[in-house]
Design a protein around this motif. Structure first.
Motif, PDB file in Angstrom:
ATOM      1  N   GLY A  15       0.793  -1.216   0.000  1.00 43.31           N
ATOM      2  CA  GLY A  15       0.000   0.000   0.000  1.00 43.31           C
ATOM      3  C   GLY A  15       0.828   1.270   0.000  1.00 43.31           C
ATOM      4  O   GLY A  15       0.292   2.364  -0.201  1.00 43.31           O
ATOM      5  N   GLY A  16       2.112   1.125   0.239  1.00 42.59           N
ATOM      6  CA  GLY A  16       2.995   2.274   0.295  1.00 42.59           C
ATOM      7  C   GLY A  16       3.439   2.745  -1.079  1.00 42.59           C
ATOM      8  O   GLY A  16       2.995   2.245  -2.114  1.00 42.59           O
ATOM      9  N   GLN A  81       6.984   6.812 -10.407  1.00 43.50           N
ATOM     10  CA  GLN A  81       6.263   6.969  -9.164  1.00 43.50           C
ATOM     11  C   GLN A  81       5.390   5.740  -8.977  1.00 43.50           C
ATOM     12  O   GLN A  81       4.536   5.445  -9.819  1.00 43.50           O
ATOM     13  N   MET A  82       5.611   5.028  -7.902  1.00 45.05           N
ATOM     14  CA  MET A  82       4.901   3.781  -7.644  1.00 45.05           C
ATOM     15  C   MET A  82       4.039   3.946  -6.401  1.00 45.05           C
ATOM     16  O   MET A  82       4.563   4.149  -5.305  1.00 45.05           O
ATOM     17  N   ASN A  83       2.737   3.888  -6.592  1.00 41.63           N
ATOM     18  CA  ASN A  83       1.784   3.988  -5.496  1.00 41.63           C
ATOM     19  C   ASN A  83       1.015   2.675  -5.362  1.00 41.63           C
ATOM     20  O   ASN A  83       0.969   1.881  -6.302  1.00 41.63           O
ATOM     21  N   GLY A  84       0.415   2.467  -4.224  1.00 45.85           N
ATOM     22  CA  GLY A  84      -0.358   1.254  -4.024  1.00 45.85           C
ATOM     23  C   GLY A  84       0.454  -0.006  -4.246  1.00 45.85           C
ATOM     24  O   GLY A  84      -0.030  -0.967  -4.852  1.00 45.85           O
ATOM     25  N   LEU A  85       1.671  -0.014  -3.752  1.00 52.23           N
ATOM     26  CA  LEU A  85       2.567  -1.150  -4.005  1.00 52.23           C
ATOM     27  C   LEU A  85       2.020  -2.440  -3.407  1.00 52.23           C
ATOM     28  O   LEU A  85       1.405  -2.434  -2.322  1.00 52.23           O
ATOM     29  N   LYS A  86       2.264  -3.524  -4.122  1.00 48.59           N
ATOM     30  CA  LYS A  86       1.814  -4.856  -3.724  1.00 48.59           C
ATOM     31  C   LYS A  86       3.027  -5.771  -3.566  1.00 48.59           C
ATOM     32  O   LYS A  86       4.066  -5.539  -4.201  1.00 48.59           O
ATOM     33  N   GLN A 110      16.770  -2.536  -6.008  1.00 49.84           N
ATOM     34  CA  GLN A 110      15.853  -3.493  -5.404  1.00 49.84           C
ATOM     35  C   GLN A 110      14.638  -2.778  -4.813  1.00 49.84           C
ATOM     36  O   GLN A 110      14.780  -1.817  -4.060  1.00 49.84           O
ATOM     37  N   VAL A 111      13.474  -3.297  -5.144  1.00 49.62           N
ATOM     38  CA  VAL A 111      12.223  -2.855  -4.523  1.00 49.62           C
ATOM     39  C   VAL A 111      11.612  -4.064  -3.837  1.00 49.62           C
ATOM     40  O   VAL A 111      11.373  -5.089  -4.486  1.00 49.62           O
ATOM     41  N   THR A 112      11.378  -3.955  -2.551  1.00 47.47           N
ATOM     42  CA  THR A 112      10.790  -5.039  -1.779  1.00 47.47           C
ATOM     43  C   THR A 112       9.539  -4.525  -1.085  1.00 47.47           C
ATOM     44  O   THR A 112       9.589  -3.524  -0.368  1.00 47.47           O
ATOM     45  N   VAL A 113       8.432  -5.212  -1.320  1.00 44.90           N
ATOM     46  CA  VAL A 113       7.157  -4.827  -0.726  1.00 44.90           C
ATOM     47  C   VAL A 113       6.727  -5.923   0.236  1.00 44.90           C
ATOM     48  O   VAL A 113       6.510  -7.071  -0.170  1.00 44.90           O
ATOM     49  N   SER A 114       6.608  -5.578   1.492  1.00 40.57           N
ATOM     50  CA  SER A 114       6.218  -6.560   2.506  1.00 40.57           C
ATOM     51  C   SER A 114       4.700  -6.545   2.699  1.00 40.57           C
ATOM     52  O   SER A 114       4.053  -5.508   2.576  1.00 40.57           O
ATOM     53  N   SER A 115       4.166  -7.723   3.018  1.00 39.93           N
ATOM     54  CA  SER A 115       2.704  -7.840   3.187  1.00 39.93           C
ATOM     55  C   SER A 115       2.288  -7.580   4.622  1.00 39.93           C
ATOM     56  O   SER A 115       3.112  -7.478   5.518  1.00 39.93           O
TER      57      SER A 115
END
Length: 115
Positions: A15-16, A81-86, A110-115
């Motif tokens: 969501g970030g 610009q990345m919004n609402g990341l999953k 690296q882009v890491t999106v945690s749940s």
């Protein structure tokens, strides 16, 4: 010699938002395409978004409505610009610059999106 330097990756909760930047230097043809690709572990590299020097854009279906690509031609730079990341957005993101038969890549961020 053309070089691309990326910045802005990191760890974010679902969501970030994050903003990636890529600056190109060297002998660059003014009419070109800049884009962002990503590669997740065990998967092929895929196009995320692209933008031509005139401003037209295209996006992967998976990021439409969440990601926005932009560029500053005077700075030879491209942004994502990345919004609402999953969590499924987790990958190494690569900047690309191309014209005619030339294609250049950044080192990846690296882009890491945690749940």
């Amino acid at each position: 010699q053309v070089q691309l330097v990326e910045s802005g990756g990191g760890l974010v909760q679902a969501g970030g938002s994050l903003r990636l930047s890529c600056a190109a230097s060297g002998s660059i043809f003014s009419i070109n395409t800049m884009g962002w690709y990503r590669q997740a572990p065990g998967k092929q590299r895929e196009l995320v978004a692209g933008i031509i020097s005139g401003g037209s854009t295209n996006y992967a279906d998976s990021v439409k409505g969440r990601f926005t690509i932009s560029r500053d031609n005077a700075k030879n730079s491209v942004y994502l610009q990345m919004n609402g990341l999953k969590p499924e957005d987790t990958a190494v993101y690569y900047c690309n610059l191309a014209w005619l038969h030339y294609s250049y890549w950044g080192q990846g961020t690296q882009v890491t999106v945690s749940s």
